[in-house]
Each structure stands twice: as structure tokens, then as C-alpha cells.
Design a protein around this motif. Sequence first.
Motif, PDB file in Angstrom:
ATOM      1  N   UNK A 117      33.733  32.650  40.543  1.00 10.11           N
ATOM      2  CA  UNK A 117      34.869  32.461  41.438  1.00 10.11           C
ATOM      3  C   UNK A 117      34.757  33.417  42.607  1.00 10.11           C
ATOM      4  N   UNK A 118      35.134  32.952  43.787  1.00 13.42           N
ATOM      5  CA  UNK A 118      35.229  33.818  44.964  1.00 13.42           C
ATOM      6  C   UNK A 118      36.626  33.647  45.543  1.00 13.42           C
ATOM      7  N   UNK A 119      37.388  34.724  45.545  1.00 15.66           N
ATOM      8  CA  UNK A 119      38.736  34.714  46.127  1.00 15.66           C
ATOM      9  C   UNK A 119      38.683  35.222  47.568  1.00 15.66           C
ATOM     10  N   UNK A 120      39.524  34.639  48.421  1.00 16.55           N
ATOM     11  CA  UNK A 120      39.575  35.057  49.821  1.00 16.55           C
ATOM     12  C   UNK A 120      41.014  34.980  50.331  1.00 16.55           C
ATOM     13  N   UNK A 121      41.264  35.707  51.400  1.00 13.17           N
ATOM     14  CA  UNK A 121      42.477  35.492  52.200  1.00 13.17           C
ATOM     15  C   UNK A 121      42.108  34.481  53.282  1.00 13.17           C
ATOM     16  N   UNK A 122      42.743  33.324  53.248  1.00  8.79           N
ATOM     17  CA  UNK A 122      42.328  32.224  54.104  1.00  8.79           C
ATOM     18  C   UNK A 122      42.410  32.580  55.584  1.00  8.79           C
ATOM     19  N   UNK A 133      42.459  40.286  39.503  1.00  7.23           N
ATOM     20  CA  UNK A 133      41.133  40.810  39.797  1.00  7.23           C
ATOM     21  C   UNK A 133      40.259  40.981  38.574  1.00  7.23           C
ATOM     22  N   UNK A 134      40.845  40.887  37.384  1.00  3.66           N
ATOM     23  CA  UNK A 134      40.032  40.968  36.173  1.00  3.66           C
ATOM     24  C   UNK A 134      39.130  39.737  36.071  1.00  3.66           C
ATOM     25  N   UNK A 135      37.976  39.861  35.433  1.00 10.54           N
ATOM     26  CA  UNK A 135      37.040  38.732  35.375  1.00 10.54           C
ATOM     27  C   UNK A 135      37.667  37.497  34.744  1.00 10.54           C
ATOM     28  N   UNK A 136      37.411  36.331  35.320  1.00 13.51           N
ATOM     29  CA  UNK A 136      37.917  35.088  34.725  1.00 13.51           C
ATOM     30  C   UNK A 136      37.149  34.744  33.461  1.00 13.51           C
ATOM     31  N   UNK A 137      37.659  33.775  32.730  1.00  6.56           N
ATOM     32  CA  UNK A 137      36.949  33.239  31.567  1.00  6.56           C
ATOM     33  C   UNK A 137      36.786  31.739  31.732  1.00  6.56           C
ATOM     34  N   UNK A 138      35.654  31.232  31.221  1.00  7.47           N
ATOM     35  CA  UNK A 138      35.303  29.830  31.366  1.00  7.47           C
ATOM     36  C   UNK A 138      35.237  29.208  29.978  1.00  7.47           C
ATOM     37  N   UNK A 139      35.919  28.112  29.760  1.00  5.93           N
ATOM     38  CA  UNK A 139      35.935  27.463  28.459  1.00  5.93           C
ATOM     39  C   UNK A 139      35.677  25.979  28.651  1.00  5.93           C
ATOM     40  N   UNK A 140      34.665  25.458  27.935  1.00  6.64           N
ATOM     41  CA  UNK A 140      34.417  24.022  27.912  1.00  6.64           C
ATOM     42  C   UNK A 140      35.114  23.427  26.700  1.00  6.64           C
ATOM     43  N   UNK A 180      39.380  39.928  28.882  1.00  3.67           N
ATOM     44  CA  UNK A 180      38.395  40.869  28.367  1.00  3.67           C
ATOM     45  C   UNK A 180      38.601  42.286  28.842  1.00  3.67           C
ATOM     46  N   UNK A 181      39.418  42.461  29.910  1.00  6.94           N
ATOM     47  CA  UNK A 181      39.649  43.799  30.450  1.00  6.94           C
ATOM     48  C   UNK A 181      40.895  44.457  29.885  1.00  6.94           C
ATOM     49  N   UNK A 182      41.975  43.665  29.683  1.00  6.91           N
ATOM     50  CA  UNK A 182      43.238  44.273  29.243  1.00  6.91           C
ATOM     51  C   UNK A 182      43.847  43.575  28.042  1.00  6.91           C
ATOM     52  N   UNK A 183      43.219  42.523  27.526  1.00  2.45           N
ATOM     53  CA  UNK A 183      43.662  41.774  26.346  1.00  2.45           C
ATOM     54  C   UNK A 183      44.925  40.954  26.578  1.00  2.45           C
ATOM     55  N   UNK A 184      45.426  40.862  27.819  1.00  2.00           N
ATOM     56  CA  UNK A 184      46.605  40.043  28.099  1.00  2.00           C
ATOM     57  C   UNK A 184      46.266  38.567  27.909  1.00  2.00           C
ATOM     58  N   UNK A 185      47.207  37.753  27.408  1.00  3.75           N
ATOM     59  CA  UNK A 185      46.965  36.306  27.340  1.00  3.75           C
ATOM     60  C   UNK A 185      46.703  35.763  28.745  1.00  3.75           C
ATOM     61  N   UNK A 186      45.649  34.995  28.880  1.00  3.06           N
ATOM     62  CA  UNK A 186      45.277  34.490  30.198  1.00  3.06           C
ATOM     63  C   UNK A 186      45.968  33.163  30.473  1.00  3.06           C
ATOM     64  N   UNK A 187      46.094  32.827  31.767  1.00  6.48           N
ATOM     65  CA  UNK A 187      46.713  31.566  32.174  1.00  6.48           C
ATOM     66  C   UNK A 187      45.628  30.630  32.700  1.00  6.48           C
TER      67      UNK A 187
END
Length: 331
Positions: free
Chosen positions: A146-151, A323-330, A253-260
Amino acid sequence: MTRTTPARPVSVEAVFPELAPYRGRTTRLHPRPGHPGRHDSHVGGPMLWPGGEPWPVCHEGHQHEAEGYVPDEIRSARAAGEWPRSRPWPGAGRPGEDGPVPFVGLAQFFLRDVPGLAAGPDGADLVQLFRCPFTHGPHLERRYRLRWRRAAETERAERFLAAPPEVPLLRWEHELPEPCVVHPEEVDTYPWAEDDTLPAALIARIDAWDDAQVAEHGSDAPSYQFDLSIPPGWRVGGFPSWASTGPMAIGCGSCAAPMRLLLTAGGEEMDAGSHSWVPLEDRDPSLQGKDSIRSGAAIAHPTRLRFGRDRDLHVFTCPADPGHPPRWVLS
């Protein structure tokens, strides 16, 4: 042209009033082949990429290959309605043996275009999705980025990348996305009904209702999972579908919070079980049911991309810190 999801075959909450507190919203993206520009939200179009910024590359080792497809020949064959010819892999058959492999830009979405798109780190309002075109390791794993930007800030760049770097051959034709414009549409959705995604008693009622529908109406009967809960295809937010893996708890993976769930990239916009979600604009109004769906890849498989064995790619981000790393799930 807009895309309009038909009314559900039955009213979900009329049948299951207990689902009302679980109602969510997702934005169906409805990608369709077109000519998006770099300033548009799209799948497979040109990325908004400053000219002086290095394109993302994959530095890992890749699986050996025997043959592949030339990207420009894929494009020409699609335009002609044909299948491209495969070619032998040059050299020793090791992708990227002469250097890093450029990622393929799959999609980009602006917050201004897509309702429900979560903001990224530091208020970023443009997200760009990439995939390495080759597989990794004995389990044929994929690498995404993923690449995030300010448009607004990015759009002020003095110049933009005219064309991204490409590998000479792609292992599969479906590694190259078809440029698609998107037609965002918000719809109500409900959680996948399995394990602990909903109360056990409610899941039991849903299963019993499904069985009763089949007994009364046969194989074309509506079902909760296929017709009432989660639409197929590309979408933003909402609930993940768990058809292949079963429900999974996704923690940061960085803070153990449930991801959205940030977004879902779907291999298909419809299949045999989910045809009720096909938009009205893609149907013949003089016909009914499945017979009304207009044929062709532009409706069933518009992006030409595949994820795993026709599964969905779910991209999860951390709500506590985007800013924490995303996760990818198939799944």
C-alpha cells in the motif's frame, strides 16, 4: 454511468430482526473497463505518481518460470477479443534475476470519490495498491504493498511518471489489470454467518431458514450468505467474506489492536450464487432473474485480475494507527 444494486430478494431485517444492530455499510466500486486518468479513482489505470519518485520494486527471490505473456501482447489480444500467445521464458527462467522486479499497480482510490474509505496515516486521502507479479516460495505466496498519499499535495507535483516500469513477461495473463473506471455505490451489508461472527442462536436460525428456502424453492432459492449479507466484487469497508478460510481474527502486528477492513479486491463481480447483486444497468429489463444479466467479461470479470483461486483479497489496516503495517488475507 451509475450502477444500482437491485433490492434484495427478501428484506433481511424483516426475516431476522436481530440483525438490525449488526447492519453495516460498504461501498461497492463496480469497476468497468474504461479510460481512467491518473487523477481518478480506478482499478488498473495510471497511478498518480510524481516523476522523481522511485517506483516500488520487489527485492525478494521469485519462483522459476517456464513461459509467460508479454504485457503489450496481452493488451492487444484483449482489444481484439483474443487470447494472447504465451512465450518461453528467456534465460534460466528466473524472474528478476537481472535485478529487482517492479510491482504492478492494481488500483488507487481517493477519499473524495469513495464514501467510507478510511483515511491513512497523517490524514492521507489517497491509497494505492500494488502487487508483485511473481510468486514467492514453495507455497506460491504473493507480495502486496500500500502507498498512502495526501492527494492535494501529490497533485501539485511538477511532473508525473508517464509509464511505470514493467517486466518483459508476466507468468499469467490475469496479472495485468484491465483499466477500469469505478462507480461507487453504498449498500447495507450484514456479517458473514459462521462461528462467532454472530450469536450462535441467530446463526442457527439463518441456517434453518436457508434450508427451508431450498426445500421450498429449489436450487435458485435465496440464501443469506449469497444474497443477503455481503456483495461480491471490489468494495470498500463493510464486512469481510470468509468463504474459503472461515472467519479469522485479524490483529495488528504492531499493537495487537483488532484491525478493520479497508478494502476488498474481488476476482469476480458475480458467480453462480451471487447473481442477485448484478446491477440493474447490467441487465436486460425485458427479462427476469439470471436470464436478464448481460453476458461478457466486462460485467463478470471486468478487471481481469485474479486473487488466489478466485478468492477475495481483504486488506486490513489498524484503526489505532493507520501507519502500522497492513495485513493481507485471501479468503
